[in-house]
Scaffold this active site. Structure first.
Site, mmCIF file in Angstrom:
data_model
loop_
_atom_site.group_PDB
_atom_site.id
_atom_site.type_symbol
_atom_site.label_atom_id
_atom_site.label_comp_id
_atom_site.label_asym_id
_atom_site.label_seq_id
_atom_site.Cartn_x
_atom_site.Cartn_y
_atom_site.Cartn_z
ATOM 1 N N ASP A 223 0.853 -1.129 -0.322
ATOM 2 C CA ASP A 223 0.200 0.098 -0.184
ATOM 3 C C ASP A 223 0.926 0.968 -0.142
ATOM 4 O O ASP A 223 1.539 1.464 0.862
ATOM 5 C CB ASP A 223 -1.001 0.105 1.300
ATOM 6 C CG ASP A 223 -2.186 1.436 1.268
ATOM 7 O OD1 ASP A 223 -1.658 2.413 0.579
ATOM 8 O OD2 ASP A 223 -3.168 0.980 1.732
ATOM 9 N N ARG A 389 -8.110 9.566 16.897
ATOM 10 C CA ARG A 389 -7.683 8.301 16.649
ATOM 11 C C ARG A 389 -7.007 7.540 18.106
ATOM 12 O O ARG A 389 -5.807 7.601 18.196
ATOM 13 C CB ARG A 389 -5.916 8.053 15.750
ATOM 14 C CG ARG A 389 -6.200 8.661 14.051
ATOM 15 C CD ARG A 389 -7.315 7.824 13.404
ATOM 16 N NE ARG A 389 -8.022 8.061 12.373
ATOM 17 C CZ ARG A 389 -8.652 7.652 11.800
ATOM 18 N NH1 ARG A 389 -8.969 6.193 11.971
ATOM 19 N NH2 ARG A 389 -9.214 7.806 10.769
HETATM 20 C C1 LIG Z 1 -5.626 7.139 3.049
HETATM 21 C C2 LIG Z 1 -5.410 5.573 2.775
HETATM 22 C C3 LIG Z 1 -6.070 4.809 2.276
HETATM 23 C C4 LIG Z 1 -7.247 5.281 1.192
HETATM 24 O O1 LIG Z 1 -7.344 5.484 0.257
HETATM 25 P P1 LIG Z 1 -8.659 7.067 0.156
HETATM 26 O O2 LIG Z 1 -8.292 7.484 -1.151
HETATM 27 O O3 LIG Z 1 -8.911 7.625 0.817
HETATM 28 O O4 LIG Z 1 -9.504 5.910 -0.039
HETATM 29 C C5 LIG Z 1 -5.444 3.228 2.671
HETATM 30 N N1 LIG Z 1 -4.031 3.322 3.091
HETATM 31 C C6 LIG Z 1 -3.261 4.234 3.696
HETATM 32 C C7 LIG Z 1 -2.560 3.970 4.126
HETATM 33 C C8 LIG Z 1 -4.020 5.294 3.353
HETATM 34 O O5 LIG Z 1 -3.436 6.003 4.047
#
Ligand SMILES: *Cc1c(COP(=O)(O)O)cnc(C)c1O
Length: 482
Positions: A223, A389
């Site tokens: 990610d 958070r």
């Molecule tokens: C923000 C985020 C997401 C989700 O992305 P969106 O564009 O808000 O749907 C997924 N993973 C991480 C680590 C993020 O910071």
């Protein structure tokens, strides 16, 4: 890497950009802020922009764009299929990550929806260094479970460990041995991390995890939503990266994974997302879902203007002047607060400055939401909007009892290139004032509590008249200041 030193010896980050478009801000008087936060049910998500001075809620979709990004938006090629704009992004992704295939999606969670539908089966497991809210929701929705295999450093509030986002390799090996590789849907690495203070992952850790995945034939997924910050930390905290360009580090990172997805609301400073991979089979399977849920393959739910902005934004992310701005401002804020005794997460990470609300409001029980109360109080005294958070962001246990969070944090995001140094200093000043008056701050309790994602829409009230008392103290100390 060269650094600008001030002759005076002062150490402040220097902006390597100039501001060419501005938006007027409003700082309303504290009495008006009191009315606004009351009307918002003490939930910062429910505040209106007109009542907010510094919006530090998130870095998502609110980073400043460059002049080159704005200019690129004007030449976007609008067509349903075959847009030149899309091919420019595809080409840039191929060049930066070295991956063969790219699929567009409208934002990060859309990638997660599709990946979870394709890869997660009931009973499967997704080991991760730390979950993100939307990631976990999609994995769970498809019958999988998330196993967090962070190291023992990850949840330590104050630390000097440079890579608190690393995955624990022993735990990963043990999990694979215990469950069998076939039960693991994929291994997910989030670099940098979101929910544990924007802490980074080392290239070495990525390499080790990648090797373990290959040994067992498990898919390794990155990610990369917060990769810009992570690249900065790889470069300055990891010896092997010191002499590498950001482009080289990015390639070394990308080479460890079978699949990379990202939210372009963060990476690339625009609005959108996408999935990159080398496997043709995987590409073909995922492709079907993109057309079903997102749109045709040459826009994937994004506006072509945003796609142009992402292409330029990704290119600009390969520049140390660009990626360093966020982390350097965050470090400044964290160090200033720490010097004044305010409990903050250290070492400074990406995304924002994280205040440890449990230590800040040690007299407020966790069941009265100290991080939520701190968010409400900081808005009240400074017009600064942060994001809770902590326990408030958790879901109750099935028996209705509170699920107390691992950490109680108030996150103050610093959207990239948006705030100036004096604005950051103002935020620090109001936080320090609040810290000196912290014993006056009380807790919150729900008056309206949605059963899912309660932090978005829930409404709360103070457990006493602590807000009135805080307003009176502010007036006594700061006179007629806004
Ligand atoms: C923000 C985020 C997401 C989700 O992305 P969106 O564009 O808000 O749907 C997924 N993973 C991480 C680590 C993020 O910071």
């Amino acid at each position: 890497m060269s650094e600008v030193k001030f002759y005076s010896g002062e150490s402040v980050p220097l902006e390597m950009h100039k501001v060419r478009i501005v938006q007027k801000l409003h700082l309303v008087p504290i009495e008006q802020r009191h009315a606004a936060i009351t009307e918002a049910g003490n939930n910062t998500f429910l505040l209106k922009n007109r009542d907010i001075f510094l919006d530090m809620l998130t870095d998502s979709g609110v980073n400043a764009m460059s002049d080159r990004q704005q200019a690129a938006m004007m030449v976007a090629d609008d067509s349903y299929a075959g847009s030149e704009t899309f091919y420019r992004l595809e080409e840039r992704i191929r060049e930066i990550f070295g991956t063969r295939y790219f699929l567009p999606a409208h934002q990060g969670r859309a990638c997660e929806n599709i990946l979870s539908q394709v890869l997660v089966r009931p009973g499967t497991i997704v080991p991760t260094n730390y979950h993100f809210t939307t990631t976990k929701a999609h994995i769970t929705l498809n019958g999988g479970t998330v196993e967090e295999i962070f190291t023992s450093d990850a949840l330590e509030v104050t630390s000097e460990k440079p890579f608190k986002g690393n995955m624990d390799l022993e735990k990963l090996r043990a999990l694979i041995a215990e469950q069998g590789a076939e039960r693991i849907a994929f291994v997910r690495c989030e670099a940098g991390t979101n929910l544990i203070g924007g802490q980074p992952v080392s290239l070495q850790n990525m390499r080790d995890v990648g090797r373990i995945c290959r040994e067992h034939g498990i898919l390794a997924v990155l990610d990369a939503s917060l990769l810009a910050d992570n690249l900065y930390f790889n470069k300055i905290r990891e010896a092997e990266c010191r002499d590498m360009s950001l482009r080289e580090i990015t390639r070394a990172v990308a080479d460890q994974y079978d699949l990379i997805y990202f939210s372009a609301r963060k990476l690339g400073c625009a609005r959108g997302g996408g999935i990159c991979m080398n496997s043709e089979d995987l590409y073909k399977t995922i492709r079907e879902k993109i057309t079903l849920y997102e749109g045709f393959l040459t826009y994937g739910g994004m506006s072509v203007r945003e796609i142009e902005a992402i292409t330029v934004g990704l290119e600009e992310t390969m520049d140390m002047d660009m990626v360093s701005q966020g982390p350097q401002f965050i470090r400044f804020m964290v160090e200033e607060l720490a010097r004044k005794g305010v409990p903050v997460i250290t070492p400074p990470g990406g995304l924002g400055c994280h205040i440890d609300a449990r230590a800040f409001l040690s007299h407020v029980p966790q069941a009265e939401y100290p991080a939520g109360a701190l968010g409400s109080a900081l808005y009240l005294v400074g017009g600064v909007r942060g994001m809770e958070r902590g326990t408030l962001s958790e879901q109750r246990n099935p028996d209705g009892s509170e699920k107390l969070a691992d950490m109680e944090l108030l996150r103050l995001a610093l959207p990239r290139r948006v705030f100036t140094m004096s604005q950051v200093k103002y935020a620090v000043d109001r936080i320090v004032w609040l810290y000196e008056n912290r014993r006056m701050v009380g807790g919150l309790r729900f008056v309206e509590e949605p059963s899912i994602l309660r932090f978005f829409f829930g409404r709360l009230v103070p457990t006493s008249d602590w807000q009135e008392a805080l307003v009176a103290k502010f007036r006594a100390d700061l006179g007629d200041s806004l």
